[in-house]
Design a protein around this motif. Structure first.
Motif, short mmCIF file in Angstrom:
data_model
loop_
_atom_site.label_atom_id
_atom_site.label_comp_id
_atom_site.label_asym_id
_atom_site.label_seq_id
_atom_site.Cartn_x
_atom_site.Cartn_y
_atom_site.Cartn_z
N ILE A 19 0.84 -1.21 0.00
CA ILE A 19 0.00 0.00 0.00
C ILE A 19 0.87 1.25 0.00
O ILE A 19 1.73 1.43 0.87
CB ILE A 19 -0.93 0.02 1.24
CG1 ILE A 19 -1.86 -1.20 1.19
CG2 ILE A 19 -1.73 1.33 1.29
CD1 ILE A 19 -2.70 -1.38 2.44
N MET A 20 0.62 2.10 -0.99
CA MET A 20 1.29 3.40 -1.06
C MET A 20 0.26 4.49 -0.81
O MET A 20 -0.86 4.40 -1.32
CB MET A 20 1.92 3.60 -2.44
CG MET A 20 2.56 4.95 -2.63
SD MET A 20 3.44 5.08 -4.21
CE MET A 20 2.42 6.32 -5.03
N LEU A 53 4.34 2.61 2.01
CA LEU A 53 5.13 3.67 1.38
C LEU A 53 4.31 4.96 1.39
O LEU A 53 3.24 5.02 0.75
CB LEU A 53 5.49 3.29 -0.07
CG LEU A 53 6.31 4.32 -0.86
CD1 LEU A 53 7.68 4.55 -0.23
CD2 LEU A 53 6.49 3.86 -2.32
N VAL A 54 4.80 5.94 2.11
CA VAL A 54 4.10 7.23 2.20
C VAL A 54 4.73 8.17 1.18
O VAL A 54 5.92 8.46 1.26
CB VAL A 54 4.21 7.82 3.62
CG1 VAL A 54 3.62 9.23 3.66
CG2 VAL A 54 3.53 6.92 4.64
N THR A 281 4.73 -1.72 -11.76
CA THR A 281 3.83 -0.56 -11.78
C THR A 281 3.09 -0.40 -10.45
O THR A 281 2.94 -1.35 -9.68
CB THR A 281 2.77 -0.65 -12.90
OG1 THR A 281 2.01 -1.85 -12.74
CG2 THR A 281 3.38 -0.60 -14.28
N ILE A 282 2.60 0.82 -10.27
CA ILE A 282 1.71 1.17 -9.18
C ILE A 282 0.37 1.50 -9.82
O ILE A 282 0.33 2.28 -10.78
CB ILE A 282 2.22 2.41 -8.43
CG1 ILE A 282 3.65 2.18 -7.90
CG2 ILE A 282 1.26 2.79 -7.28
CD1 ILE A 282 4.37 3.46 -7.47
N ALA A 283 -0.69 0.88 -9.32
CA ALA A 283 -2.02 1.20 -9.84
C ALA A 283 -2.69 2.16 -8.87
O ALA A 283 -2.47 2.11 -7.67
CB ALA A 283 -2.86 -0.07 -9.98
N VAL A 284 -3.54 3.03 -9.42
CA VAL A 284 -4.24 4.02 -8.58
C VAL A 284 -5.61 4.31 -9.17
O VAL A 284 -5.83 4.15 -10.36
CB VAL A 284 -3.40 5.33 -8.46
CG1 VAL A 284 -3.24 6.05 -9.79
CG2 VAL A 284 -3.99 6.27 -7.41
N GLY A 285 -6.52 4.72 -8.30
CA GLY A 285 -7.85 5.14 -8.76
C GLY A 285 -8.95 4.28 -8.19
O GLY A 285 -9.27 3.22 -8.73
N ILE A 286 -9.53 4.71 -7.08
CA ILE A 286 -10.64 4.00 -6.40
C ILE A 286 -10.33 2.51 -6.27
O ILE A 286 -11.07 1.65 -6.74
CB ILE A 286 -11.99 4.25 -7.10
CG1 ILE A 286 -12.11 5.73 -7.55
CG2 ILE A 286 -13.16 3.88 -6.18
CD1 ILE A 286 -13.45 6.11 -8.17
N LEU A 287 -9.23 2.24 -5.60
CA LEU A 287 -8.80 0.84 -5.41
C LEU A 287 -8.89 0.43 -3.95
O LEU A 287 -8.31 -0.57 -3.53
CB LEU A 287 -7.37 0.66 -5.92
CG LEU A 287 -7.21 0.72 -7.44
CD1 LEU A 287 -5.73 0.72 -7.83
CD2 LEU A 287 -7.93 -0.46 -8.10
N GLU A 288 -9.62 1.23 -3.15
CA GLU A 288 -9.57 0.96 -1.72
C GLU A 288 -10.34 -0.27 -1.28
O GLU A 288 -10.12 -0.77 -0.18
CB GLU A 288 -10.07 2.18 -0.92
CG GLU A 288 -11.50 2.62 -1.22
CD GLU A 288 -11.55 3.72 -2.28
OE1 GLU A 288 -10.56 3.86 -3.04
OE2 GLU A 288 -12.57 4.42 -2.36
N LEU A 304 2.29 -2.34 -6.66
CA LEU A 304 1.84 -1.59 -5.50
C LEU A 304 0.47 -0.99 -5.81
O LEU A 304 0.14 -0.79 -6.99
CB LEU A 304 2.79 -0.43 -5.16
CG LEU A 304 4.23 -0.75 -4.73
CD1 LEU A 304 4.97 0.55 -4.42
CD2 LEU A 304 4.26 -1.66 -3.49
N ILE A 305 -0.27 -0.69 -4.76
CA ILE A 305 -1.59 -0.07 -4.91
C ILE A 305 -1.54 1.28 -4.20
O ILE A 305 -1.27 1.34 -3.00
CB ILE A 305 -2.69 -0.96 -4.26
CG1 ILE A 305 -2.70 -2.37 -4.86
CG2 ILE A 305 -4.06 -0.29 -4.38
CD1 ILE A 305 -3.02 -2.45 -6.34
N ALA A 306 -1.76 2.33 -4.97
CA ALA A 306 -1.78 3.67 -4.36
C ALA A 306 -3.21 4.00 -3.96
O ALA A 306 -4.15 3.82 -4.72
CB ALA A 306 -1.24 4.71 -5.33
N ILE A 307 -3.33 4.49 -2.73
CA ILE A 307 -4.64 4.87 -2.20
C ILE A 307 -4.61 6.38 -1.92
O ILE A 307 -3.71 6.86 -1.22
CB ILE A 307 -4.93 4.10 -0.87
CG1 ILE A 307 -4.86 2.57 -1.08
CG2 ILE A 307 -6.26 4.54 -0.27
CD1 ILE A 307 -5.95 1.99 -1.95
#
Ligand SMILES: Cc1cc2nc3c(=O)[nH]c(=O)nc-3n(C[C@H](O)[C@H](O)[C@H](O)COP(=O)(O)O)c2cc1C
Length: 339
Positions: A19-20, A53-54, A281-288, A304-307
């Motif tokens: 989680i990023m 990862l912040v 890759t890092i994926a992002v976009g309403i993945l919570e 990784l998943i960016a939130i």
């Protein structure tokens, strides 16, 4: 197959889970770009909350490159101490800390004249930018280099180049905003030149074992822009130049919003770039939704998943997701008693 709560190692960096915290401007810095207690509390809370990862928000590599006058700055050595305080605190709770290096180009709303590859914008709210000369381009590359050096001094574990959302680097990459006729415009090779110079400058000053991240807009949602296939080609160049991990977002060159926004709306782009350019890759976009994030990681669609917004709502998102997935995630002792 690794899951959302398995660790991830890239170069010399081991992140405790996948989680990023996605970079999110807070507009809470002082006007000179210095961070405030807001940033310390905001980022510190997410580190305590178990984020692996912040990523600190878009931070201006020069004053005229800020989105607003309340952006975080990294254009002066005076910014280092405040950032270091946040980094040290986050790391002491087991998070890894990164910072997004940014230049807003046309989209800068500061007292200074905004700059861009060409004196052109489709946005009514921005002034027509000044088209950068070759010499001025070289000066901005140097600002990115200095900013990366400061990030290293502040103790960051990684840096991310902001190459997305219609900001300066993306303005060079996109045929929508890059109308230049010199070696920085026209062909893909030329439109890539500025980004590649920035990557090379940063690589020269970060430690060999430090991963370099880059955020890109995978698609432009317009026939006038580049396609996903072209972005995959561009990412191959970024990889060859030294980018290790691509943070895959979309849009930003045009005022219109993406045609549809739904859970995972950008996930297929992260997957396509991962496979097409053979790069993590890092994926992002309403993945919570934890099941969706877990699916994306386990099926190797992203590393990784960016939130973003969910971490504004819930600093303990990582712990909530771990509980739902029945995964282990240790929080500081006293907080563990509450879960
Ligand atoms: C308040 C806010 C500020 C943002 N600032 C940035 C930023 O500084 N850099 C960036 O690349 N994206 C920025 N974004 C985009 C987020 O990083 C993220 O890509 C987007 O919110 C989609 O993820 P989500 O659905 O998890 O929120 C911002 C988004 C929000 C809501």
């Amino acid at each position: 197959m690794a899951g959302l709560f398995d660790s991830y190692t890239i170069k010399g960096l081991e992140i405790k889970n996948r989680i990023m915290m996605s970079p999110m401007c807070q507009y809470q810095a002082q006007e000179d770009g210095t961070v405030t207690p807001w940033h310390f509390v905001h980022y510190g809370a997410r580190a305590i909350g178990g984020v692996g990862l912040v990523m600190i928000e878009a931070s201006g590599v020069e004053a005229r490159g800020r989105i607003s006058t309340r952006d975080v700055g990294i254009w002066s050595d005076q910014h280092i101490a405040g950032l270091k305080g946040i980094v040290d605190f986050g790391k002491s709770y087991g998070a890894k800390m990164a910072i997004q290096l940014a230049h807003a180009g046309t989209k800068a709303e500061t007292p200074e004249q905004n700059v861009a590859p060409s004196a052109y914008t489709r946005f009514e709210r921005y002034q027509t930018p000044h088209a950068l000369s070759r010499g001025e381009i070289a000066e901005i590359v140097e600002k990115f280099r200095q900013a990366a050096e400061r990030a290293v001094t502040a103790g960051f574990d990684a840096v991310e180049i902001h190459g997305a959302h219609g900001y300066l680097i993306h303005q060079f990459l996109s045929p929508i905003t890059n109308k230049r006729e010199d070696e920085y415009g026209g062909s893909m090779e030329n439109r890539l030149r500025f980004a590649k110079e920035v990557i090379a400058a940063i690589k020269a000053v970060i430690p060999e074992e430090m991963p370099l991240l880059m955020r890109v807009s995978a698609v432009e949602y317009s026939e006038e822009g580049y396609s996903l296939d072209e972005m995959i080609e561009m990412v191959k160049h970024f990889k060859a130049a030294g980018v290790d991990l691509v943070d895959v977002s979309s849009g930003g060159s045009l005022p219109e919003a993406p045609p549809a926004i739904y859970p995972g709306y950008q996930l297929s782009f992260a997957e396509a770039i991962r496979r097409g350019a053979n790069i993590p890759t890092i994926a992002v976009g309403i993945l919570e939704h934890p099941a969706l994030a877990e699916e994306a990681v386990r099926n190797e669609r992203a590393d990784l998943i960016a939130i973003g917004r969910e971490l504004l709502r819930n600093p303990h998102y990582a712990k909530s997701a771990a509980l739902e997935l029945r995964a282990e995630l240790e929080l500081p002792n006293v907080y563990s008693r509450a879960f």
